[in-house]
Write an enzyme that holds these catalytic residues in place. Structure first.
Site, mmCIF file in Angstrom:
data_model
loop_
_atom_site.group_PDB
_atom_site.id
_atom_site.type_symbol
_atom_site.label_atom_id
_atom_site.label_comp_id
_atom_site.label_asym_id
_atom_site.label_seq_id
_atom_site.Cartn_x
_atom_site.Cartn_y
_atom_site.Cartn_z
ATOM 1 N N LYS A 143 -4.328 -9.415 -6.427
ATOM 2 C CA LYS A 143 -5.663 -9.718 -5.902
ATOM 3 C C LYS A 143 -6.667 -8.626 -6.269
ATOM 4 C CE LYS A 143 -6.206 -7.759 -1.299
ATOM 5 N NZ LYS A 143 -7.576 -7.277 -1.459
ATOM 6 N N LYS A 158 -10.501 -3.202 -3.435
ATOM 7 C CA LYS A 158 -11.295 -1.969 -3.495
ATOM 8 C C LYS A 158 -10.431 -0.811 -3.959
ATOM 9 C CE LYS A 158 -13.179 -2.885 0.758
ATOM 10 N NZ LYS A 158 -12.187 -2.464 1.713
ATOM 11 N N LYS A 194 0.816 -1.222 0.000
ATOM 12 C CA LYS A 194 0.000 0.000 0.000
ATOM 13 C C LYS A 194 0.846 1.267 0.000
ATOM 14 C CE LYS A 194 -4.448 -1.631 1.405
ATOM 15 N NZ LYS A 194 -5.672 -1.397 2.121
#
Ligand code: ATP
Ligand code: MG
Length: 349
Positions: free
Chosen positions: A216, A219, A133
């Site tokens: 993956k 969102k 992230k």
């Protein structure tokens, strides 16, 4: 080891009036960071629904996690309600589950500070989600993103949780939670925390992105065609599945060497309940077009009732808010009891 009866169970959790066996506790959550997708459904929510009557369930909308990356305030507020409505629309039953918003129980961030003081830096440095992230900017992202696993551990530990049903990407965070709980318990020589276990399914725990089956479905992926959202309309679903990456072999078969078609087949397997052999037989000698049409039909049929229920719930927000408030009120004493114990053994106050 998690305990099965009242004996040795945390006082906040025992059924003092009947002394009846207490159901094992399940805790899990999703961040209200955007559109809830098929990966969240197949890797998490659907499994929660399937076993809900067996357990004493707590499902959280983890809004404090959602602010670890920049998010618009109005969007966060709305996404929080939308996620609560989706939990129920997907089949979570308030007779078996408590549903609440994380920031409504202030014990979560309070305990997180204390537990951060018991977390070695090295443990957090190893977390792969932070690396993914933070990307190219590890120095400019928030320290909240770095400390995320500690808050997640507290979410779980505050309720003396036995099981945490999650997708594969959360495996490392569950291990972290267990290590932190064990470290704290052994440091103070008493079982302050129940040691939780992750429940990760063999099939569906890692649904891959439609445009790139090496990552993956998420969102936070900036590409909207990477995922099927639970609220996508039939036309959008058809377009996204038509564009989904497959390969040039044109053979409808499960094959780890061909992650694109295997990902779509796995979704089909989960939606139909068929075995891999049955699916391969169904599409033997047929092309990707036929398979993608069948998958689209299944997806639309699965999501239609969820969407209908979702819209009913969103049209009655006061009822939704009342559920969230009542459940937070009922859960708070449990969280308070654990935090009080933690503070007592640490010597705070
Ligand atoms: P974000 O990109 O904001 O992190 P996310 O899609 O990863 O969003 P989370 O809120 O982090 O969603 O995770 C909620 C739950 O959904 C977790 O149990 C997680 O393991 C599961 N999950 C997330 N993505 C997938 C996926 N692609 N396949 C299976 N399970 C998933
Ligand atoms: Mg995530």
């Amino acid at each position: 080891m998690p305990v099965e009866t009242n004996q040795g169970v945390h006082p906040a959790l025992s059924n003092a009036t009947t002394n009846a066996p207490v159901k094992k506790r399940v805790f899990s959550g999703i961040q209200p960071t955007g559109n809830i997708h098929l990966g969240n459904y197949l890797g998490a929510i659907r499994n929660w629904v399937e076993t809900q009557s067996e357990y004493d369930n707590i499902f959280c909308i983890v809004d404090l996690h959602a602010i670890t990356l920049p998010i618009d305030p109005q969007e966060l507020h709305t996404s929080t309600r939308k996620l609560a409505a989706l939990y129920i629309a997907c089949g979570l039953d308030t007779r078996y589950c408590k549903l609440f918003i994380q920031s409504h129980v202030h014990e979560h961030p309070e305990m997180s500070w204390i537990m951060e003081c018991f977390t070695p830096m090295g443990w957090l440095n190893r977390m792969t989600q932070f690396k993914t992230k933070a990307g190219e900017n590890p120095d400019s992202v928030s320290t909240g993103l770095f400390c995320y696993p500690v808050l997640m551990a507290c979410d779980i530990l505050l309720y003396q949780t036995n099981y945490v049903p999650v997708g594969e990407d959360q495996r490392q965070h569950i291990e972290f939670t267990r290590d932190l709980a064990q470290r704290f318990n052994s440091l103070y020589g008493q079982p302050v925390f129940t040691i939780p276990e992750g429940l990760i399914r063999e099939v569906g725990a890692r649904i891959m992105a439609l445009d790139d089956p090496t990552k993956k479905m998420s969102k936070s992926d900036p590409n909207p065609v990477s995922r099927i959202n639970l609220l996508d309309d039939p036309k959008t679903i058809k377009q996204k599945i038509a564009r989904a990456t497959s390969d040039s072999l044109r053979l409808v078969a499960f094959d780890p060497e061909r992650p694109g078609i295997t990902n779509l087949l796995t979704i089909y397997q989960l939606l139909t309940g068929q075995t891999q052999q049955e699916i391969e037989a169904e599409f033997a000698g047929r092309g990707y077009g036929d398979f993608k049409a069948a998958l689209t039909e299944r997806l639309v049929a699965t999501l239609a009732p969820i969407q209908q229920r979702y819209h009913e719930l969103m049209n009655d927000l006061p009822t939704l808010e009342a559920i969230l408030k009542q459940d937070a009120d009922e859960l708070r004493p449990m969280a308070e009891a654990t935090l009080r114990h933690v503070k007592e053994v640490v010597g705070l106050g």
